[in-house]
Design an enzyme around this catalytic site. Structure first.
Site, PDB file in Angstrom:
ATOM      1  N   ASP A   1       0.828  -1.208   0.000  1.00 16.31           N
ATOM      2  CA  ASP A   1       0.000   0.000   0.000  1.00 16.31           C
ATOM      3  C   ASP A   1       0.865   1.261   0.000  1.00 16.31           C
ATOM      4  O   ASP A   1       0.561   2.243  -0.699  1.00 16.31           O
ATOM      5  CB  ASP A   1      -0.915   0.013   1.228  1.00 16.31           C
TER       6      ASP A   1
ATOM      7  N   GLU B   1      -2.880  -2.235  -8.865  1.00 16.49           N
ATOM      8  CA  GLU B   1      -1.598  -1.543  -8.984  1.00 16.49           C
ATOM      9  C   GLU B   1      -1.480  -0.801 -10.311  1.00 16.49           C
ATOM     10  O   GLU B   1      -0.376  -0.527 -10.785  1.00 16.49           O
ATOM     11  CB  GLU B   1      -0.447  -2.546  -8.840  1.00 16.49           C
TER      12      GLU B   1
END
Length: 555
Positions: A450, A476
């Site tokens: 993250d 992503e």
């Protein structure tokens, strides 16, 4: 009695609930009997009736049954739509356990469409819910389906890890759950055993083969006890391939033929195609490449006719090997080229499916936003509360902003990209994807993953103009829209962003951490060209990945 009659009468709610219950019970009865088409019809009727009276829990139950059966008759996009509609409805009542179940189910049609990243994203959300609830049964299904998805991606070693974890949780579960894990871990063994043998790990291969024969044998017993033809055909096929690996060619042929006959009688086209493929594979394993070629050609024709593209790819790869063994190197090369052509076609198909799924997501987000705005506005008018007014502003911000990175989200892209495309001058878009991001999560944990996404967002914002758009596109993946920029200029701008990501001091976050990112760039000619332009950018991103990652592909 029509749906409107049920709703309008004084006793309509009770009558509707009773009818919904009967329809769902019938849908599940058909599912357990393997009659998926009839089950879909009953489940669809139940879902529509439940939605008409605002019965969210029963609507979700019906949609779950519907999705579970749609995916088994090849209607994968409809299955995903059913799952996402159910989740959107359940989020309004906070039914986390059921949301987890449906996310786990949604991963399967996503996997079948080749949308592996989306499947793993759904499973990651499901895992967070299951862990928060401390629910062992939910975690079992998450591990089971995660293993299946990794197996479809070709990572059968990691698949075996997840499936083995699920197997340890299966004790005490119902026969359907036990069948599922036993058959899945046996199916994965049909790939892992040959790999272990190629790597010289013969003892591990033999132990896995012995275990897998026992697991699939038990799965077959459970399928027959349930009188479930789909499961019986599935487990017979896997058992036959395992027998072939054990050297029992006659037993293998017998079991796979039994699987094929059941599939023919029940109309399970995909299972019939798989049986034809595996019959040819057994011949190839038995040193009969010429007859294997004949069988593979039949299986290939059937797979192509039924639109089973991933299966056709696997058959083409085996066909290339078989032709090579018989000395027909020209045919082997032709099959190999067909394999790669089909691979490219599947990638384009996945991109198109993603676009359609994104459009449906956008519709669901709109519905959520409109419903929440209506609720907040009604509450605001009733109470004249300053606090509720503030809450409304927060909600509107959350609806357009990615919570992790603070970047605009996909909803904002859908709103702003047509405006940018309609403006004078050129517009280029870049789709960027963090290279090997799964390895970052696996090695360093999701908290580090993250933080990587947050830092990349900052790098991108620092490296673009105020007139450009940077958004988180999902997982992503990021999108960069560069206004007034041609392809050459966009390539240069993206290459600078790529270099900044590669040169960022990632070791400050975790020792040994290295992060790179790849870009695909395309020009958008106008609002009508947005979907096509994004598909081209996605295709070029795929080419950048194939060319070695950490690069920009713009033509």
């Amino acid at each position: 009695m029509s749906v409107s009659q049920l709703v309008d009468r004084p006793a309509s709610q009770a009558a509707a609930v009773e009818t919904i219950g009967r329809l769902i019970a019938r849908a599940e009865q058909m599912r357990l009997a393997g009659d998926y088409r009839a089950g879909c019809e009953s489940a669809q009727q139940a879902a529509e009736l439940a939605a008409s009276i605002g019965d969210v829990p029963r609507q979700a139950d019906a949609l779950r049954s519907l999705a579970n059966q749609l995916l088994r008759i090849g209607r994968q996009e409809e299955a995903i739509t059913a799952c996402r509609t159910a989740v959107a409805a359940l989020e309004t009542i906070g039914a986390d356990a059921t949301i987890c179940e449906i996310l786990t189910l949604e991963a399967m049609p996503l996997r079948d469409l080749g949308m592996h990243e989306e499947a793993l994203e759904a499973l990651a959300r499901a895992r967070e819910i299951a862990q928060a609830l401390g629910d062992r049964d939910l975690l079992y299904w998450v591990h089971n389906r995660t293993g299946v998805v990794h197996g479809s991606m070709g990572d059968h070693e990691l698949s075996n890890t997840y499936l083995s974890q699920a197997l340890t949780m299966a004790a005490g579960m119902d026969d359907e759950a036990r069948f599922c894990i036993l058959n899945n871990i046996g199916d994965n063994a049909t790939y892992e055993v040959p790999r272990l043998r190629r790597d010289g790990e013969h003892e591990r291969a033999q132990q896995m083969l012995t275990d897998a024969l026992g697991w699939v044998g038990e799965a077959l017993r459970l399928a027959r006890a349930a009188r479930h033809p789909f499961r019986e055909s599935l487990s017979l096929d896997n058992y036959g391939v395992l027998l072939a690996l054990a050297g029992d060619v006659a037993g293998a042929a017998e079991h796979i033929e039994q699987s094929r006959l059941i599939a023919v009688r029940a109309g399970y086209r995909s299972l019939e195609s798989a049986a034809l493929q595996h019959q040819a594979r057994v011949r190839l394993m038995n040193g009969e490449p010429a007859t294997a070629v004949e069988g593979l050609l039949v299986a290939l024709e059937r797979a192509r006719h039924d639109g089973e593209k991933p299966m056709a790819m696997e058959i083409l790869r085996e066909l290339s090997d078989a032709y090579e063994q018989v000395g027909d190197f020209q045919a082997a090369l032709h099959s190999y080229r067909d394999f790669h052509d089909l691979e490219r076609g599947i990638h384009n198909q996945v991109a198109a499916a993603r676009a359609r799924m994104a459009a449906h997501h956008f519709e669901l987000d709109n519905a959520r936003l409109e419903a929440e705005n209506a609720r907040l506005e009604a509450e605001l008018q009733r109470t004249h509360s300053v606090e509720l007014a503030a809450a409304n502003l927060v909600w509107r911000r959350q609806a357009t902003e990615d919570a992790l990175t603070g970047l605009p989200n996909r909803r904002t892209v859908d709103q702003r990209l047509p405006v940018l495309a309609a403006a004078p001058g050129r517009l280029c878009v870049a789709v960027a994807d963090v290279d090997l991001f799964k390895q970052v999560n696996d090695r360093y944990g999701h908290l580090v993953g993250d933080e990587v996404l947050r830092r990349i967002a900052g790098v991108f914002l620092d490296g673009v103009r105020e007139t450009d758009l940077v958004a988180r596109f999902g997982g992503e993946e990021f999108l960069v829209a560069l206004a007034g920029t041609d392809v050459a200029e966009a390539r240069a701008a993206c290459d600078l962003l790529r270099a900044r990501v590669a040169g960022y001091p990632w070791e400050q976050i975790a020792d040994g951490l290295r992060v790179t990112i790849s870009f695909g760039v395309a020009e958008i000619a106008g609002p009508a060209d947005i979907t096509a332009g994004l598909n081209v950018a996605d295709q070029r991103l795929y080419e950048a990945k194939r060319a070695g990652r950490n690069r920009v592909q713009a033509d």
